[in-house]
Design an enzyme around this catalytic site. Structure first.
Site, PDB file in Angstrom:
ATOM      1  N   CYS A  85      36.578  35.159  50.370  1.00 22.89           N
ATOM      2  CA  CYS A  85      35.369  35.562  51.088  1.00 22.89           C
ATOM      3  C   CYS A  85      34.731  36.807  50.452  1.00 22.89           C
ATOM      4  O   CYS A  85      34.197  36.715  49.365  1.00 22.89           O
ATOM      5  CB  CYS A  85      35.701  35.770  52.568  1.00 22.89           C
ATOM      6  SG  CYS A  85      34.252  35.753  53.632  1.00 22.89           S
ATOM      7  N   HIS A 201      39.193  30.918  54.309  1.00 22.33           N
ATOM      8  CA  HIS A 201      40.307  31.853  54.539  1.00 22.33           C
ATOM      9  C   HIS A 201      41.614  31.093  54.776  1.00 22.33           C
ATOM     10  O   HIS A 201      41.917  30.755  55.928  1.00 22.33           O
ATOM     11  CB  HIS A 201      40.029  32.679  55.797  1.00 22.33           C
ATOM     12  CG  HIS A 201      38.916  33.661  55.652  1.00 22.33           C
ATOM     13  ND1 HIS A 201      39.128  34.971  55.310  1.00 22.33           N
ATOM     14  CD2 HIS A 201      37.576  33.525  55.805  1.00 22.33           C
ATOM     15  CE1 HIS A 201      37.970  35.614  55.269  1.00 22.33           C
ATOM     16  NE2 HIS A 201      37.015  34.756  55.567  1.00 22.33           N
ATOM     17  N   GLU A 203      44.499  32.341  54.828  1.00 24.72           N
ATOM     18  CA  GLU A 203      45.412  33.197  55.610  1.00 24.72           C
ATOM     19  C   GLU A 203      45.209  33.039  57.116  1.00 24.72           C
ATOM     20  O   GLU A 203      46.027  33.477  57.901  1.00 24.72           O
ATOM     21  CB  GLU A 203      45.255  34.666  55.177  1.00 24.72           C
ATOM     22  CG  GLU A 203      44.034  35.414  55.698  1.00 24.72           C
ATOM     23  CD  GLU A 203      42.756  35.127  54.922  1.00 24.72           C
ATOM     24  OE1 GLU A 203      42.752  34.211  54.082  1.00 24.72           O
ATOM     25  OE2 GLU A 203      41.750  35.830  55.188  1.00 24.72           O
TER      26      GLU A 203
END
Lengths: 227, 77
Positions: A85, A201, A203
């Site tokens: 990002c 993302h 994560e």
């Protein structure tokens, strides 16, 4: 495997990344942007967020911060550098990745799950990955990938497109493009494929009770390939 | 010495903000508006007294930080 996550003022996905990397076996260090040298590591991550408040252009100020020269040197020596990002935006601003991330086509901040297709597996990030289509989360205002026609040709000729936004069946079209990105590009590599920038993302998708598990697929694969 | 810089999107690069402004202006009754392109303006005050040198430095600043040459052009006024 050792990793370093760089924290810039305004980073806000740094600790999520720390949790994810540790969960899958990385020995992770958090590195402050004012440091000049990186500790010895196998992977450097530039996390998501709003470094320097997105002043001037997203990622432009972070792209000139003190730690960045070490990150560039690490990348040039073949080290793995992953930008998520805002990290992707920073990588384009440093010149490690081609192109630029412009404001989303419809001027909206997009925060939702998307599907992305793995476009190239001849690299350490996606080699032997068990899924070709991943469901990941995006949250950005500037994810609209753009580059010149000449640059796009080079990117395509070198198979540098890493991920493209797609439908759940893997088809790419206008409907599966959330932000107007050129060719539905969600992530790209440098020529050598040791540097990867991606808007989604991973994560955020490492726990089935919170969101989903396709991020786990990404990290499990990454640590296996980093060894 | 003060040096002024204007950074604009290259022609052909999508400018969604400019388009939104143009549509709003049209909606307000300014029917003559054909296109709006939004840009940035910088005022740089420098300690360099030699104008040529100062402009050369500013040119480097534009290339290295103030403009992203993938999508933007700059003009030193």
């Amino acid at each position: 495997m050792r990793s370093s996550v760089i924290i810039f003022p305004g980073s806000n996905c740094d600790r999520d990344m720390d949790v994810a990397l540790k969960k899958y076996g990385f020995k992770n260090h958090m590195i402050w942007h004012n440091d000049i040298t990186l500790p010895k590591c196998d992977l450097v991550v530039l996390p998501g967020g709003f470094s320097y408040g997105d002043y001037l252009r997203c990622g432009s100020i972070a792209g000139k911060s003190k730690i960045i020269q070490s990150v560039i040197d690490f990348a040039k020596s073949g080290g793995l550098v992953l930008g998520i990002c805002n990290g992707f935006q920073i990588l384009t601003e440093t010149g490690l990745l081609p192109g630029v991330l412009q404001q989303n086509k419809y001027l909206n901040f997009i925060c939702r799950n998307v599907h992305v297709k793995v476009n190239d597996k001849k690299n350490k990030y996606f080699k032997d990955i068990s899924k070709d289509i991943l469901e990941l989360h995006i949250a950005h205002n500037e994810g609209n990938y753009f580059c010149s026609e000449e640059e796009l040709k080079v990117i395509e000729d070198n198979n540098q497109i890493a991920l493209t936004y797609c439908n759940s069946d893997g088809s790419n079209n206008k409907d599966s493009n959330p932000n107007g990105a050129l060719k539905n590009i969600a992530g790209i590599f440098n020529k050598e494929k040791n540097v990867l920038g991606m808007m989604p993302h991973p994560e955020r998708m490492i726990d089935k009770y919170l969101s989903g598990q396709d991020g786990s697929v990404f990290f499990e694969n990454l640590i296996r390939n980093s060894k | 010495m003060k040096i002024k810089i204007i950074v604009t999107l290259k022609s052909g690069v999508l400018d969604p903000q400019g388009k939104a402004i143009q549509q709003t202006l049209t909606g307000m009754g300014f029917n003559d508006v054909k296109e709006v392109r939004q840009g940035k303006y910088f005022d740089i005050e420098t300690n360099e007294s030699d104008e040529a040198k100062a402009k050369k430095n500013v040119d480097e600043m534009c290339k290295k930080l103030l403009a992203n040459l993938v999508i933007e052009d700059y003009k030193i006024l």
